[in-house]
Enzyme design. Structure first.
Site, PDB file in Angstrom:
ATOM      1  N   ASP A 170      -1.919  -3.352  -7.666  1.00  0.00           N
ATOM      2  CA  ASP A 170      -2.951  -4.174  -7.023  1.00  0.00           C
ATOM      3  C   ASP A 170      -3.217  -3.700  -5.594  1.00  0.00           C
ATOM      4  O   ASP A 170      -4.345  -3.706  -5.125  1.00  0.00           O
ATOM      5  CB  ASP A 170      -2.521  -5.644  -7.008  1.00  0.00           C
ATOM      6  CG  ASP A 170      -2.537  -6.226  -8.419  1.00  0.00           C
ATOM      7  OD1 ASP A 170      -3.162  -5.588  -9.307  1.00  0.00           O
ATOM      8  OD2 ASP A 170      -1.915  -7.277  -8.638  1.00  0.00           O
ATOM      9  N   CYS A 171      -2.145  -3.301  -4.894  1.00  0.00           N
ATOM     10  CA  CYS A 171      -2.335  -2.905  -3.496  1.00  0.00           C
ATOM     11  C   CYS A 171      -2.633  -1.414  -3.343  1.00  0.00           C
ATOM     12  O   CYS A 171      -3.146  -0.978  -2.315  1.00  0.00           O
ATOM     13  CB  CYS A 171      -1.131  -3.316  -2.659  1.00  0.00           C
ATOM     14  SG  CYS A 171       0.437  -2.900  -3.404  1.00  0.00           S
ATOM     15  N   TYR A 172      -2.256  -0.607  -4.346  1.00  0.00           N
ATOM     16  CA  TYR A 172      -2.553   0.835  -4.315  1.00  0.00           C
ATOM     17  C   TYR A 172      -3.286   1.191  -5.607  1.00  0.00           C
ATOM     18  O   TYR A 172      -2.681   1.698  -6.554  1.00  0.00           O
ATOM     19  CB  TYR A 172      -1.253   1.643  -4.206  1.00  0.00           C
ATOM     20  CG  TYR A 172      -0.597   1.568  -2.838  1.00  0.00           C
ATOM     21  CD1 TYR A 172      -1.160   2.241  -1.751  1.00  0.00           C
ATOM     22  CD2 TYR A 172       0.570   0.837  -2.648  1.00  0.00           C
ATOM     23  CE1 TYR A 172      -0.561   2.164  -0.506  1.00  0.00           C
ATOM     24  CE2 TYR A 172       1.179   0.770  -1.398  1.00  0.00           C
ATOM     25  CZ  TYR A 172       0.603   1.443  -0.335  1.00  0.00           C
ATOM     26  OH  TYR A 172       1.189   1.377   0.896  1.00  0.00           O
TER      27      TYR A 172
END
Lengths: 370, 136
Positions: free
Chosen positions: A111-113
């Site tokens: 989700d963040c990368y």
């Protein structure tokens, strides 16, 4: 200011006491294959960002088990496409030369990368941090090698001709840093050094740090202490950081290391007046494929460097694997830096171990270790 | 004037059975010193020193070329890439011709290419990959 070679004439002419009055610092140097070497790099974040899990630099695998865009590239890692020709050491040399390096990385995505793949070029200029971290460098003496078998051997000690027809050795001897401060009275964690043509520090004791080898003339007669080194790749030069292809063995990196030794007292002056004729190394028989190789002889570096030595009644030719010329260049360069006030000596913040002996790896069951 | 020159001879399947060394000695009064010889499906080759009168060597060359043999003078058949050499000395003890000499003043390793016998032993001893040889 003298190099560890220049100071020998002074000590011979005037003696230890008078030399001590004249000498503030002795500079040392060494340049040879140091397989336990590598570099930490941080690439910076792309848009969208990626947590790099599988990383290749010019087709050489780099470690993907650090944070998103940090990696460590080891000198001996072979490339996928040209494993005997190109490896981690070449990536390091090419980075230092300022060449573009092909970066390929992949990731499962998160989700963040969210990015899953990246294919781009980087250079020493584009990356954030780039520093060498070598876990085991600058060995204090090292066993020489010969081969009593009937066939040529290709080893990390170079090409060994059959029937002990040659001997290879690898130490800067009287110029070598740890042979001029044999008990690490001045060299410790935090010591400011010449590394690869740039500046670095002693980071820690080197792996397999060994204080146990027998001593002769105040220095160990075999592979003993060594240093973990750290230094900024920016400022380094391919003159002092050079990729090696050790035939039928591995890729390696020749690293130039220079360490200044402050002459604190007459004992340090005496230590820095060590000569090749006083430093002895064992000659091991590499035809024995065991970590316990028989010792064929003990020979001094003066004899090794003469080109031929006597072994079992025969005259045998010798080869140095480390460069004495480069070791001398490094000691002279470091001397100049200090004289020009471009380089300051530091006091170590922690001493090296007084007593340490590496353990062998035992084959154990889980239960035996519980 | 007596000179020594190093040559590579390349033979084809049409001329590789010619007794060239015999003719060099007998007809041209030349001392051939063969360093390498090989035969393969397309012919073969020799690397050799020719010692003799300069004019005899020229005549011998013309004779060999007349047979269709490719005659190439080798000045530098093995080359050292000076930008890669770190002057370690790994090559020194593996060279049967003693073509590598350590200068004990500068500690540089000097390469005497005229002594080289093209055995290729140094190629696998040189880890910075400074020694290069392209012969055949």
């Amino acid at each position: 200011m003298f190099t560890a070679e220049e100071v020998l004439d002074l000590v011979e002419d005037k003696g230890i006491d008078a030399a001590f009055e004249e000498v503030d610092v002795v500079t040392t140097g060494t340049f040879g294959a140091m397989c336990s070497s590598g570099a930490f790099l941080n690439f910076g974040h792309s848009e969208p960002p990626i947590r790099m899990a599988e990383i290749h630099l010019n087709d050489v695998q780099a470690y993907g088990g650090l944070a998103a865009v940090d990696t460590y590239i080891g000198a001996t890692q072979a490339s996928r496409s040209r494993p005997t020709e190109y490896g981690g050491a070449h990536v390091i040399e090419d980075l230092v030369a300022g060449k573009p390096i092909h970066l390929e990385a992949s990731s499962p995505g998160s989700d963040c990368y969210p990015r899953k793949e990246i294919d781009t070029y980087v250079s020493l200029e584009t990356v954030n941090e780039a520093y060498i971290y070598n876990p085991r460098n600058s060995y204090q003496n090292y066993a020489a090698a010969s081969n009593s078998s009937d066939k040529t051997l290709f080893t990390y000690m170079g090409k060994l001709l059959p029937k002990n027809r040659n001997i290879t050795f690898s130490s800067a001897g009287q110029l070598s840093p740890l042979l001029n401060d044999p008990h690490c009275r001045t060299i410790g964690v935090g010591t400011h050094i010449f590394l690869g043509g740039g500046e670095g520090y002693v980071a820690w004791q080197g792996t397999q740090f060994n204080t146990s080898p027998a001593e002769k003339n105040g220095v160990p007669t075999g592979s003993a202490r060594n240093l973990a080194l750290i230094g900024d790749m920016r400022g380094m030069s391919t003159e002092y950081l050079r990729a090696l292809n050790i035939h039928n063995y591995s890729i390696s990196l020749a690293v130039g290391v220079g360490i200044p030794i402050p002459i604190l007292d007459k004992e340090m002056m005496r230590a820095c007046s060590i000569r090749d004729e006083d430093i002895v190394a064992p000659v091991l028989d590499y035809s024995v494929g065991s970590s316990r190789r028989p010792v064929l002889a003990h020979i001094s570096y003066e004899q090794f460097r003469s080109g031929t030595v006597e072994l079992e009644g025969k005259s045998v030719r010798t080869s140095s694997l480390s460069s004495y010329k480069k070791a001398r260049d490094i000691a002279l360069e470091l001397k100049k830096w200090i004289e020009d006030k471009e380089f300051l000596l530091t006091e170590p913040v922690r001493s090296m171990p007084v007593s340490s002996k590496p353990k062998p790896l035992q084959i154990s069951t889980k239960e035996e270790l519980e | 004037m007596i000179t020594t020159k190093k040559y590579m001879l390349k033979f084809t399947t049409n001329n590789f059975q010619e007794p060239i060394s015999y003719e060099l000695v007998k007809r041209f009064n030349i001392v051939p010193n063969i360093m390498q010889a090989k035969v393969n499906e397309s012919g073969g080759g020799l690397i050799l020193d020719l010692r003799g009168e300069a004019t005899d060597i020229e005549d011998a060359k013309a004779y060999m070329e007349g047979l269709g043999v490719l005659v190439k003078e080798l000045e530098k058949h093995v080359d050292r890439d000076e930008s890669r050499c770190i002057h370690c000395g790994a090559c020194v003890s593996v060279c049967p011709a003693k073509a590598f000499v350590v200068n004990r003043r500068t500690w540089e390793v000097e390469f005497k290419s005229d002594l080289c016998i093209a055995c290729e032993s140094c190629l696998t001893a040189c880890s910075p990959r400074a020694m290069k040889m392209e012969l055949w």
